[in-house]
Design an enzyme around this catalytic site. Structure first.
Site, PDB file in Angstrom:
ATOM      1  N   GLN A 125     127.151  -9.388  31.049  1.00 44.34           N
ATOM      2  CA  GLN A 125     126.361  -8.160  30.925  1.00 44.34           C
ATOM      3  C   GLN A 125     124.880  -8.519  30.772  1.00 44.34           C
ATOM      4  OE1 GLN A 125     126.882  -6.037  27.224  1.00 44.34           O
ATOM      5  NE2 GLN A 125     126.892  -4.075  28.245  1.00 44.34           N
ATOM      6  N   GLY A 126     124.043  -7.959  31.647  1.00 39.61           N
ATOM      7  CA  GLY A 126     122.607  -8.213  31.565  1.00 39.61           C
ATOM      8  C   GLY A 126     121.851  -6.967  31.141  1.00 39.61           C
ATOM      9  N   SER A 128     120.436  -6.568  27.355  1.00 38.00           N
ATOM     10  CA  SER A 128     119.412  -6.869  26.355  1.00 38.00           C
ATOM     11  C   SER A 128     118.324  -7.755  26.945  1.00 38.00           C
ATOM     12  CB  SER A 128     120.043  -7.593  25.167  1.00 38.00           C
ATOM     13  OG  SER A 128     120.903  -6.741  24.469  1.00 38.00           O
ATOM     14  N   SER A 162     126.869 -12.461  26.943  1.00 39.17           N
ATOM     15  CA  SER A 162     128.126 -13.147  26.647  1.00 39.17           C
ATOM     16  C   SER A 162     128.772 -13.593  27.951  1.00 39.17           C
ATOM     17  CB  SER A 162     129.083 -12.217  25.894  1.00 39.17           C
ATOM     18  OG  SER A 162     128.525 -11.886  24.649  1.00 39.17           O
ATOM     19  N   GLU A 245     132.455   1.185  25.788  1.00 40.50           N
ATOM     20  CA  GLU A 245     132.309   0.061  24.882  1.00 40.50           C
ATOM     21  C   GLU A 245     132.532   0.509  23.440  1.00 40.50           C
ATOM     22  OE1 GLU A 245     129.101  -3.567  24.255  1.00 40.50           O
ATOM     23  OE2 GLU A 245     128.662  -1.974  25.651  1.00 40.50           O
ATOM     24  N   ASN A 365     124.998  -1.246  14.296  1.00 41.27           N
ATOM     25  CA  ASN A 365     125.590  -0.147  13.535  1.00 41.27           C
ATOM     26  C   ASN A 365     124.525   0.803  12.978  1.00 41.27           C
ATOM     27  OD1 ASN A 365     127.942  -1.352  14.212  1.00 41.27           O
ATOM     28  ND2 ASN A 365     128.758  -1.500  12.132  1.00 41.27           N
ATOM     29  N   GLU A 366     123.294   0.309  12.840  1.00 38.03           N
ATOM     30  CA  GLU A 366     122.221   1.208  12.396  1.00 38.03           C
ATOM     31  C   GLU A 366     121.911   2.230  13.496  1.00 38.03           C
ATOM     32  OE1 GLU A 366     122.251  -2.162  11.815  1.00 38.03           O
ATOM     33  OE2 GLU A 366     122.866  -1.644   9.774  1.00 38.03           O
TER      34      GLU A 366
END
Lengths: 382, 367
Positions: A125-126, A128, A162, A245, A365-366
């Protein structure tokens, strides 16, 4: 209301259980974040695919069994129960594929889904970038049409990909309209990692293994037919992936119920120490509550409803449950918890390290709490 | 597998919500709070008559005993609505505890008579005599030298004509009795929440009131405690939902620093945590209702898990709600305290979260 699986589900379960019992490697495979381990896990994907167990919920034409959501959950329960290998193709089959099935052209589905199902093509996955993590709309990697108008030229840098060190393909979001407002002007691309101009720099993770990578794009040419969805619609296409996701497909409940069961066995084998009683019980209940919540959502889906904004609660809950399960296990192991031994202690330690990534990846999670507050509770944006 | 309510079940819940939105408003709770005992009794009788008209008390009584013949899965949504409204009347005790306990003892004549009073005369029931501890169920009843029993913290005795009381002695195990209000003395125990109708009840131990003893009573009391845990979980889910909704509305309305306080992440994240806890306690509570309705072998586990998760979710919602409201939430004038006080009571009634975690572990050990 009925919380029992019907006879067809149980037949399916028995078939999956028997197949897994006959095929799951007796010894754990080497870590999939090593070159050798990656190939060993790819070979396992081949084995799954040959008997149509790699993507059971997909249409048969792409290598699946076209089964419903409950069969998928049953398969996952059996998969974790059998302690089968991690899925090296996870990014592709669970994150990209649902998006491709919704937004992809027929030609794209026919081209990409079967090798993805077989493990012949592993995806990373690209999304970030160094300056676009939680603020994903801050993406600066860009794509522009070349002179012919038939291809796109990609430039920029992606990170925390990843499987990026070993993957054949990358799905990524690039800015195609630098003038547009942040969430607009983004486009979703499918990129071969062996394209000229792609440079991969593996990043050793906290455990020293190369689980993720930086990917540099230097005038990488990508053909027009490798755009997924509309040009400029990358944000909404990406959010469909983010939905799966966080929603149903990334983390099946079986993963947590299996870990909580092992935690209870560990607790019992250590004589049931009072100091751990609360944590062990809570881990069991949280794992089971996540399973029940998934059945609840799946029942909605089976009745033809959408998943709903409640799914934004999922990611917070499973990621924190995962940390709590593994943290409780390390407490039970006490002075043995730090040992890098094969077998139980090392396994819990690995699991603990992995669990700690959960509250960070797939939207911290924020950020998820903001989503819950804004979408479910209607609170104003900050 | 179909983990969902039917349209009829949703309609029943919606109907109850609409009625309680008129009959059990915050103003009604305030009037109840300041009323004397006679005033409270009158208000309760009026509200109970409306609930009885809906059929709520006899919802899960079999049709053969003139009830509506519905199940715990129908009832759970009704209890959740009762929790959301902060209903002071003993709906849990009557509809979810006494009614099915008596129905299960039919054709026993004492049970039949008590059930007939519930169904035909719309009497409400008080329930007491069982405490839930990490080690299991215990009997808090004291026995005097003259044979009179003294049971503390009986719920619903003010308006009840019949009391379902359990008592255990070390030798013969549990006994279950249906005692007429006229034959006992109930002394009201002041409690933080006006909606908690608690009494210490003195009652004579006679065979006339005996519903069950020995193995049958042990089973009935065990099932009653599971019903109470599951039903109280449903009340707590409703309360948590109400407190989160009140607080989200307040956070949108209340401005500081020129912005709604709900736009601050510090406030958002408090409310999000409460919302997430509620989201996952809810299916656990619905599963417990299904396990009751279908007599699952995992019922005790499922009921304890529901109570542990609902108690924690409601306690968190209460804590967050008060913090988000700030000083106004600490006043009697603000509606919030009605729901806070019920939550603090119910999260501990029939076993608190920690107690039920231990009971869940005991169930796991036995698997």
């Amino acid at each position: 209301m009925d919380l029992t699986f019907n006879p067809e589900h149980e037949v399916f379960r028995a078939e999956a259980r028997a197949w897994l019992a006959a095929h799951v490697p007796a010894r754990p495979l080497p870590s999939l974040d090593t070159a050798g381990g990656f190939e060993a896990h790819r070979a396992w994907e081949h084995t799954l695919f040959e008997d149509r167990w790699s993507v059971v919920s997909w249409p048969t034409e792409y290598g699946g069994r076209d089964v419903g959501i409950f069969e998928w959950l049953v398969f996952e329960e059996e998969y974790y129960r059998a302690r089968a290998p991690k899925r090296v193709s996870q990014n592709g089959i669970f994150l990209l594929a649902p998006t491709m099935l919704e937004y992809g052209s027929e030609a794209q589905k026919a081209r990409y889904l079967p090798p993805m199902a077989a493990g012949d093509e592993i995806w990373c996955q690209g999304w970030s970038e160094p300056d676009a993590g939680s603020d994903l709309a801050g993406i600066r990697s860009r794509a522009a049409r070349d002179a012919t108008g038939q291809s796109w030229i990609l430039n920029g840098q992606k990170t925390w990909a990843s499987r990026g060190a070993f993957a054949e393909w990358c799905f990524g979001i690039f800015r195609t309209d630098p003038e547009a407002e942040r969430h607009r002007g983004l486009t979703y691309f499918l990129i071969a990692m062996d394209s000229p101009g792609v440079t991969v720099r593996p990043i050793p993770q906290i455990d020293g293994e190369t689980g993720f990578a930086e990917i540099f794009f230097d005038n990488v040419e990508v053909p027009e037919d490798q755009v997924l969805g509309e040009v400029g619609a990358g944000w909404s296409v990406a959010m469909a992936t983010a939905g799966s996701e966080r929603g149903l497909s990334l983390r099946s409940p079986a993963r947590y119920t299996e870990a909580a069961d092992r935690l209870f066995q560990l607790y019992a084998s250590r004589g049931g120490p009072t100091a751990s009683a609360d944590a062990v019980a809570q881990a069991h209940m949280d794992a089971e509550a996540y399973k029940l919540h998934t059945y609840w959502t799946a029942s909605r889906v089976a009745r033809g409803h959408a998943v709903g904004p409640e799914a934004s609660c999922n990611k917070i809950f499973w990621s924190e449950t995962d940390v709590a399960i593994h943290s409780a296990a390390l407490d039970l192991l006490g002075p043995e918890a730090e040992l890098l031994e094969a077998g139980a202690p090392g396994e819990w330690l690995d699991g603990y390290l992995f669990s700690l990534a959960g509250p960070i990846y797939a939207g911290t999670n924020e950020i998820q709490r903001n989503v819950v507050a804004e979408r479910l509770l209607g609170l104003p944006r900050g | 597998m179909d983990f969902a309510f039917t349209e009829d079940q949703e309609a029943l819940r919606d109907g109850v919500r609409i009625v309680l939105d008129t009959e059990c408003t915050p103003d009604a709770l305030r009037a109840f709070d300041i009323a004397d005992e006679a005033g409270r009794a009158e208000q309760s009788q009026n509200r109970w008559a409306v609930l009885a008209e809906l059929g709520a008390p006899a919802l899960i009584v079999p049709e053969s005993a003139d009830g509506l013949g519905l199940s715990d899965v129908d009832l759970v949504g009704v209890l959740e609505e009762a929790g959301r409204a902060g209903l002071p009347e003993p709906l849990l005790e009557t509809a979810a505890l006494a009614a099915p306990t008596l129905a299960a003892l039919l054709p026993d004549p004492a049970a039949a008579a008590a059930l007939a009073a519930l169904v035909r005369d719309d009497v409400s029931f008080a329930v007491g005599g069982i405490d839930v501890t990490p080690g299991g169920l215990v009997s808090p009843t004291e026995v005097s030298a003259d044979g009179t029993l003294r049971t503390p913290r009986v719920v619903g005795a003010r308006d009840a004509e019949l009391l379902l009381l359990a008592v255990r002695d070390a030798e013969s195990g549990w006994q279950l009795h249906a005692v007429a209000a006229a034959s006992c003395t109930a002394v009201r125990t002041p409690a933080l929440s006006a909606s908690r109708d608690l009494s210490t009840v003195q009652w004579p131990l006679t065979s006339d009131t005996l519903l069950a003893y020995g193995v049958a009573a042990d089973a009935a009391v065990g099932l009653l405690a599971d019903r109470a845990a599951a039903g109280t979980a449903a009340l707590l889910i409703g309360l948590a939902d109400r407190m989160v909704a009140l607080s989200a509305a307040y956070a949108k309305d209340r401005h500081q620093f020129g912005r709604p306080i709900g736009s601050f992440q510090a406030v958002k994240h408090l409310l999000a945590d409460a919302r997430v806890a509620l989201e996952f306690a809810r299916p656990a509570t619905y599963r417990a209702a299904w396990s009751l309705a279908t007599a699952q072998p995992t019922l005790s586990h499922d009921a304890s898990m529901a109570k542990a998760m609902a108690s924690d979710a409601a306690d968190l919602a209460a804590r967050v709600a008060l913090q988000v409201h700030g000083a106004i939430g600490y006043t009697w004038e603000c509606d919030l305290h009605f729901f806070l006080k019920q939550t603090w009571a119910l999260s501990r009634a029939w076993g608190d979260a920690a107690t039920h975690r231990r009971l869940v572990l005991a169930q796991l050990r036995a698997r």
